[in-house]
Design a protein around this motif. Structure first.
Motif, mmCIF file in Angstrom:
data_model
loop_
_atom_site.group_PDB
_atom_site.id
_atom_site.type_symbol
_atom_site.label_atom_id
_atom_site.label_comp_id
_atom_site.label_asym_id
_atom_site.label_seq_id
_atom_site.Cartn_x
_atom_site.Cartn_y
_atom_site.Cartn_z
ATOM 1 N N LEU A 52 -36.981 -48.309 36.183
ATOM 2 C CA LEU A 52 -37.447 -49.326 35.241
ATOM 3 C C LEU A 52 -38.495 -50.255 35.844
ATOM 4 O O LEU A 52 -39.116 -51.034 35.126
ATOM 5 N N LYS A 53 -38.725 -50.153 37.126
ATOM 6 C CA LYS A 53 -39.803 -50.928 37.745
ATOM 7 C C LYS A 53 -41.164 -50.402 37.295
ATOM 8 O O LYS A 53 -42.168 -51.115 37.387
ATOM 9 N N TYR A 54 -41.186 -49.149 36.817
ATOM 10 C CA TYR A 54 -42.447 -48.509 36.474
ATOM 11 C C TYR A 54 -42.568 -48.153 34.999
ATOM 12 O O TYR A 54 -43.637 -47.723 34.559
ATOM 13 N N ASP A 55 -41.513 -48.304 34.234
ATOM 14 C CA ASP A 55 -41.574 -47.925 32.820
ATOM 15 C C ASP A 55 -40.539 -48.718 32.050
ATOM 16 O O ASP A 55 -39.664 -49.364 32.625
ATOM 17 N N LYS A 56 -40.638 -48.651 30.712
ATOM 18 C CA LYS A 56 -39.731 -49.418 29.854
ATOM 19 C C LYS A 56 -38.367 -48.764 29.761
ATOM 20 O O LYS A 56 -37.387 -49.420 29.401
ATOM 21 N N ILE A 57 -38.304 -47.469 30.009
ATOM 22 C CA ILE A 57 -37.040 -46.741 29.893
ATOM 23 C C ILE A 57 -36.957 -45.711 31.018
ATOM 24 O O ILE A 57 -37.978 -45.162 31.454
ATOM 25 N N ALA A 58 -35.755 -45.488 31.523
ATOM 26 C CA ALA A 58 -35.527 -44.470 32.549
ATOM 27 C C ALA A 58 -35.032 -43.213 31.846
ATOM 28 O O ALA A 58 -33.885 -43.170 31.380
ATOM 29 N N GLN A 59 -35.864 -42.206 31.755
ATOM 30 C CA GLN A 59 -35.479 -40.994 31.047
ATOM 31 C C GLN A 59 -34.561 -40.127 31.903
ATOM 32 O O GLN A 59 -34.656 -40.114 33.132
ATOM 33 N N ALA A 60 -33.696 -39.399 31.222
ATOM 34 C CA ALA A 60 -32.760 -38.530 31.933
ATOM 35 C C ALA A 60 -33.498 -37.524 32.805
ATOM 36 O O ALA A 60 -33.069 -37.220 33.923
ATOM 37 N N LYS A 61 -34.628 -37.017 32.329
ATOM 38 C CA LYS A 61 -35.367 -36.025 33.117
ATOM 39 C C LYS A 61 -35.909 -36.648 34.404
ATOM 40 O O LYS A 61 -36.073 -35.946 35.409
ATOM 41 N N GLN A 62 -36.180 -37.962 34.391
ATOM 42 C CA GLN A 62 -36.620 -38.624 35.616
ATOM 43 C C GLN A 62 -35.467 -38.741 36.615
ATOM 44 O O GLN A 62 -35.649 -38.515 37.813
ATOM 45 N N VAL A 63 -34.298 -39.105 36.116
ATOM 46 C CA VAL A 63 -33.118 -39.211 36.977
ATOM 47 C C VAL A 63 -32.795 -37.849 37.585
ATOM 48 O O VAL A 63 -32.508 -37.723 38.783
ATOM 49 N N ILE A 64 -32.862 -36.804 36.765
ATOM 50 C CA ILE A 64 -32.569 -35.454 37.233
ATOM 51 C C ILE A 64 -33.571 -35.032 38.303
ATOM 52 O O ILE A 64 -33.205 -34.476 39.344
ATOM 53 N N ALA A 65 -34.851 -35.309 38.064
ATOM 54 C CA ALA A 65 -35.879 -34.906 39.019
ATOM 55 C C ALA A 65 -35.691 -35.585 40.374
ATOM 56 O O ALA A 65 -35.915 -34.974 41.424
ATOM 57 N N LEU A 66 -35.266 -36.847 40.358
ATOM 58 C CA LEU A 66 -35.078 -37.577 41.608
ATOM 59 C C LEU A 66 -33.920 -37.032 42.429
ATOM 60 O O LEU A 66 -33.953 -37.036 43.659
ATOM 61 N N HIS A 67 -32.867 -36.562 41.757
ATOM 62 C CA HIS A 67 -31.645 -36.171 42.462
ATOM 63 C C HIS A 67 -31.391 -34.670 42.486
ATOM 64 O O HIS A 67 -30.403 -34.226 43.075
ATOM 65 N N LYS A 68 -32.273 -33.895 41.895
ATOM 66 C CA LYS A 68 -32.004 -32.469 41.729
ATOM 67 C C LYS A 68 -31.837 -31.746 43.054
ATOM 68 O O LYS A 68 -31.017 -30.840 43.179
ATOM 69 N N ASP A 69 -32.631 -32.133 44.075
ATOM 70 C CA ASP A 69 -32.545 -31.428 45.357
ATOM 71 C C ASP A 69 -31.577 -32.088 46.328
ATOM 72 O O ASP A 69 -31.518 -31.719 47.502
#
Length: 247
Positions: A153-170
């Protein structure tokens, strides 16, 4: 960036593109992104492929962390939406790709002017073990989910699930979002537990289909941001104390 070889290739060799320093990394990303846009514009590749392989939210987060030039960040931010545009408003896809290309060219002009010739990007890495390595990480928790949302949320109005997944996928951030069960079961379990316990997040959905994007904001969402989200097509999912009322 690492390009994996075909399955019938030498299992002890990988080819990688390696950039040294933030400026060199931005230049490499810009050039690769322009190439991807050309493939999208000609229909050679699909938007879902592009967003899966390159234009993901993890790349945008990395660019924000390295304080990349504004033109490149803006371009990649728009590029992460291409898959949604193709699904929801396909008539505007060509124009959206063109807008991304315009920003990338601006970024390339800026970066190439201050980046001297450097080492080759292509390197070969020999894997002496010849095998795959696996890491074990604890499953996603409520606190980790909230912390991840706060960071995004520091960079956008909403934290999308695909962003969370991309950060933690590996699992590079030390948690497992998969767990046993369905796709990313550990993430959705943490999401449900957070809502049932401390309720520090609000959950939103954009679109009426089961696969439509979902995302989170913090619970203390201000009216202005809520209105901006609604203008962008996001709607908060009602919570009945036990689960969400999916539309």
């Amino acid at each position: 960036m690492t390009e994996h070889l075909p399955e019938n290739s030498d299992p002890q060799m990988e080819l990688s593109l390696r950039a040294k320093g933030a400026d060199d990394a931005q230049l490499l990303i810009t050039i690769a992104s322009l190439g991807m846009c050309q493939a999208l514009a000609t229909g050679t590749l699909s938007p879902d492929y592009a967003c899966q392989r390159l234009f993901g939210p993890a790349l945008l987060t990395r660019l924000n962390q390295m304080n990349a030039c504004q033109e490149l960040r803006h371009a990649i931010h728009m590029a992460t939406e291409l898959e949604d545009i193709a699904n929801l408003i396909p008539d505007t896809l060509a124009s959206a790709i063109s807008d991304v290309e315009d920003e990338l060219r601006k970024a390339l002009t800026r970066l190439s002017a201050k980046t001297p010739a450097g080492e080759k990007w292509l390197v070969r890495i020999n894997n002496r073990s010849g095998g795959q390595s696996f890491t074990t990480a604890p499953p996603m928790t409520e606190d980790v989910l909230v912390s991840t949302v706060e960071s995004l949320l520091k960079y956008d109005k909403i934290a999308q699930a695909k962003q969370v997944i991309a950060l933690h996928k590996d699992k590079s951030h030390g948690v497992d979002i998969q767990g046993p069960g369905l796709n990313y079961q550990a993430l959705w379990d943490a999401d449900l537990a957070e809502a049932r316990h401390q309720h520090r997040l609000r959950k939103f959905k954009r679109g009426k289909y089961p696969q439509s994007p979902v995302g989170w904001t913090l619970s203390n969402l201000d009216p202005k941001t809520r209105q901006e989200l609604e203008n962008d097509g996001w709607r908060e999912l009602p919570w009945d104390g036990n689960n969400w009322a999916w539309e």
